[in-house]
Every structure is written in C-alpha cells, then in structure tokens.
Design an enzyme around this catalytic site. Sequence first.
Site, PDB file in Angstrom:
ATOM      1  CE  LYS A   1      -4.285  -1.808   1.871  1.00  0.00           C
ATOM      2  NZ  LYS A   1      -5.323  -1.725   2.894  1.00  0.00           N
TER       3      LYS A   1
ATOM      4  CG  ASP B   1      -7.960   0.887   2.946  1.00  0.00           C
ATOM      5  OD1 ASP B   1      -8.854   0.100   2.578  1.00  0.00           O
ATOM      6  OD2 ASP B   1      -6.752   0.614   2.880  1.00  0.00           O
TER       7      ASP B   1
HETATM    8  P1  NAP Z   1       0.192  -3.188   9.394  1.00  0.00           P
HETATM    9  O1  NAP Z   1       0.536  -2.005   8.567  1.00  0.00           O
HETATM   10  O2  NAP Z   1       1.120  -4.342   9.455  1.00  0.00           O
HETATM   11  O3  NAP Z   1      -0.036  -2.634  10.901  1.00  0.00           O
HETATM   12  C1  NAP Z   1      -0.238  -3.510  11.989  1.00  0.00           C
HETATM   13  C2  NAP Z   1      -0.562  -2.682  13.228  1.00  0.00           C
HETATM   14  O4  NAP Z   1      -0.935  -3.594  14.275  1.00  0.00           O
HETATM   15  C3  NAP Z   1       0.614  -1.873  13.768  1.00  0.00           C
HETATM   16  O5  NAP Z   1       0.123  -0.690  14.322  1.00  0.00           O
HETATM   17  C4  NAP Z   1       1.184  -2.801  14.880  1.00  0.00           C
HETATM   18  O6  NAP Z   1       1.886  -2.094  15.885  1.00  0.00           O
HETATM   19  C5  NAP Z   1      -0.108  -3.357  15.421  1.00  0.00           C
HETATM   20  N1  NAP Z   1       0.014  -4.623  16.141  1.00  0.00           N
HETATM   21  C6  NAP Z   1       0.293  -5.835  15.622  1.00  0.00           C
HETATM   22  N2  NAP Z   1       0.236  -6.775  16.589  1.00  0.00           N
HETATM   23  C7  NAP Z   1      -0.098  -6.130  17.747  1.00  0.00           C
HETATM   24  C8  NAP Z   1      -0.308  -6.563  19.089  1.00  0.00           C
HETATM   25  N3  NAP Z   1      -0.189  -7.834  19.446  1.00  0.00           N
HETATM   26  N4  NAP Z   1      -0.664  -5.639  19.998  1.00  0.00           N
HETATM   27  C9  NAP Z   1      -0.790  -4.343  19.657  1.00  0.00           C
HETATM   28  N5  NAP Z   1      -0.599  -3.866  18.401  1.00  0.00           N
HETATM   29  C10 NAP Z   1      -0.250  -4.763  17.463  1.00  0.00           C
HETATM   30  O7  NAP Z   1      -1.207  -3.821   8.962  1.00  0.00           O
HETATM   31  P2  NAP Z   1      -2.491  -3.055   8.316  1.00  0.00           P
HETATM   32  O8  NAP Z   1      -2.476  -3.202   6.861  1.00  0.00           O
HETATM   33  O9  NAP Z   1      -2.576  -1.708   8.890  1.00  0.00           O
HETATM   34  O10 NAP Z   1      -3.670  -3.989   8.880  1.00  0.00           O
HETATM   35  C11 NAP Z   1      -4.059  -3.883  10.231  1.00  0.00           C
HETATM   36  C12 NAP Z   1      -5.428  -4.456  10.426  1.00  0.00           C
HETATM   37  O11 NAP Z   1      -6.386  -3.726   9.671  1.00  0.00           O
HETATM   38  C13 NAP Z   1      -5.553  -5.904   9.991  1.00  0.00           C
HETATM   39  O12 NAP Z   1      -6.259  -6.601  10.995  1.00  0.00           O
HETATM   40  C14 NAP Z   1      -6.391  -5.846   8.731  1.00  0.00           C
HETATM   41  O13 NAP Z   1      -7.217  -6.986   8.588  1.00  0.00           O
HETATM   42  C15 NAP Z   1      -7.228  -4.615   8.982  1.00  0.00           C
HETATM   43  N6  NAP Z   1      -7.714  -3.982   7.735  1.00  0.00           N
HETATM   44  C16 NAP Z   1      -9.039  -4.058   7.457  1.00  0.00           C
HETATM   45  C17 NAP Z   1      -9.543  -3.478   6.305  1.00  0.00           C
HETATM   46  C18 NAP Z   1     -11.006  -3.567   6.006  1.00  0.00           C
HETATM   47  O14 NAP Z   1     -11.395  -3.211   4.892  1.00  0.00           O
HETATM   48  N7  NAP Z   1     -11.813  -4.005   6.939  1.00  0.00           N
HETATM   49  C19 NAP Z   1      -8.697  -2.805   5.414  1.00  0.00           C
HETATM   50  C20 NAP Z   1      -7.331  -2.743   5.732  1.00  0.00           C
HETATM   51  C21 NAP Z   1      -6.848  -3.346   6.900  1.00  0.00           C
HETATM   52  P3  NAP Z   1       3.458  -1.763  15.738  1.00  0.00           P
HETATM   53  O15 NAP Z   1       3.537  -0.501  14.921  1.00  0.00           O
HETATM   54  O16 NAP Z   1       3.925  -1.585  17.124  1.00  0.00           O
HETATM   55  O17 NAP Z   1       4.068  -2.943  15.041  1.00  0.00           O
END
Ligand code: NAP
Length: 305
Positions: free
Chosen positions: A87, A123
Amino acid sequence: MKDVYTLEDLRHWDTATAGEVPPIRLAVFGDPAAHSRSPQMHNPALEACGIPARYCRLHIRPEELGEALRLLPRAGFLGTNVTIPHKTAVMEHLDRVDEHARKIGALNTVVVEGECLIGFNTDGPGLLRAIRAEFSVDLRDLRVLVLGAGGGAGRAIAVQCALENCVRLALVNRTFDKARQLAVELEPYFKGPRVFGPVPRLEAVPWEEADLALQIANTDLIINATSCGMKRTDPSVLPPSLLQANLMVYDTIYTAQRTPLLENAEAIGARVANGRSMLLYQGALAFEIWFNRPAPLEVMRAGLG
Ligand code: NAP
C-alpha cells in the site's frame, strides 16, 4: 479462472488467460493474495452491471511490484487494488496520486488510463461510510481512539478522522514513536476554532493501562486497526476492564465475526461492529472510481457472504 495468478502469468497475460470470457481486467495485488475476498465482492458486481470484465487475485512480491504495475496497460487492465504489503510502496511506481491518498501516504486502488497509472485510497473513506452505516453517526461528531494508529490501516483511519475534523482523536500504537510522529503530522487539522474542554483534541497515547483508561473516559468510538485478533489464539487487544457500555467499538478485522475485543465489548452492552462493512465500502468506492457509476452495494454485500 485460477485462484491466484503470478507475475509470470501477467508477463504473458493473453496466453495465461486464453479462453477466459469475460476477460480478466481487474485484480488485487498482494503477498500473500490467496486470502483476499475482493473477487467475491467485485465479480458479482461486474456481472450485475453487465460489465464484460472479471477480477482476479495476483500474488505479487515486493520486488515484483514495479514490473507488475507497468505490465497492466499492455495486458488490458482497467485497474487494480493493492493490499499488504504494497500500500505504501506502490506510490513511487505511479504517474499520479490523488491528493487524499497523498495525505494518507498509502493507497489501495489504481486506475489505468491509457499508459498512465493513477492512485487512490478508499480505505479511509470506506471506514467513514462503515461507521455511518453501523452506528448511524458521523466521525466528525465523535471522540475517536485508534488502536494501531502506526500501521497502514490505522494511519488511513487517523488521517480520515483528521480530515473530518472529528471532535477528538487519540492515537495509540504499540510502538509509541509511530503514534507520536503521526500526531505531529496531524496537528494542523486540530488547530481550528472547535474547542473541547480541558482535554487536548489530539493526543498520542502510550500503550499503558492507566493512560488508556484516562483516554477511554473521553472516547465515544474505539477503532481497532491492529492485526491483533486476526489469529484465533490472539487475546483481546484491550483488557475487558477498560471497556464501558456507552462505547462504540469497531474492529477493522473482518475474518472473525467477533474478535475477543468485540466479544468483551458486546458482553458489557457496548455497540460493536466488525470490519466487513469497511471492506464492503472501500470496495464499492474502488468500483465507483473505476467505472464512474454507483456500485451495486447489495450484490457486493451478498458476495462477501
Ligand atoms: P500493518 O501495517 O502491518 O499494521 C499492523 C498494526 O498492528 C501496527 O500498528 C502494529 O503495531 C499493530 N500490532 C500488531 N500486533 C499487535 C499486538 N499484538 N498488539 C498491539 N498492536 C499490534 O497492517 P495493516 O495493513 O494496517 O492492517 C491492520 C489491520 O487492519 C488488519 O487486521 C487488517 O485486517 C485490517 N484492515 C481491514 C480493512 C477492512 O477493509 N476491513 C482494510 C485494511 C486493513 P506496531 O507498529 O507496534 O508494530
């Protein structure tokens, strides 16, 4: 149509998809890509609108992204979605990036116009529509706390909240520095005339129970944008003791009907919703960008199951 195509297929698209009717003209790029539900949503929509095109999954690795994007015009693509981990990286490969996506610093939708590739982010706007649909309220009227504000989705959501000029925004991230940096970036959006008692309108918050308790007392909507809750074995991202019945809790995770966070919140009487609606609306907005016509929402919703 194969479940997942690869860069090698894209290099010889006509051969790889020979006999496919209607032809495949849209895709989602991801690494991995097999889990994506976007084809389930877009293919029924294309059919319902009588558009002679289909949508597939393309497994594209980070080092393949530039080449894959450049192959799209020649392969006859109308556009593509991009998901994890592309992204942010995708931005450097495009000819133009729309202003909103530039502010977010990431995008999920690409339009092919002749030889030109143009990027958009649906998004943030998708989340905005999802909150309205799920809770009958607008982000701009809410005090919002974003968990995982330093991740890709969390950042898109936080910027959307800032653009909506929500009443209050608390940015929480496990790696605190990311939340702090984002708060600095978003500060100009909260300098306007809107006032909100003695509590700051914008704050980066350390992931500590005492800090979170204080913030949640000044919150209407908690949004979980962390990936904690995606695995069946994940614990609730917040301890149940921090939740209150007057909260709205939105979990962007859509793979589980109820994550542990939503189960706990629902059990004490809070209003809850999972990320399926965000998935639906970001997809519908991408469809509208590609085809300049309203998306068949109910068909897309039914496709998601
Ligand atoms: P990403 O860029 O990898 O970000 C992951 C985030 O989660 C970071 O802020 C990370 O913190 C945090 N994290 C991971 N494990 C954690 C834990 N055990 N405790 C606390 N914080 C934790 O991923 P992303 O693309 O943003 O996706 C994140 C979520 O959004 C996913 O669950 C995804 O399914 C969802 N999402 C949904 C949609 C939708 O259309 N519904 C669209 C996009 C994404 P750190 O910075 O400290 O690593």
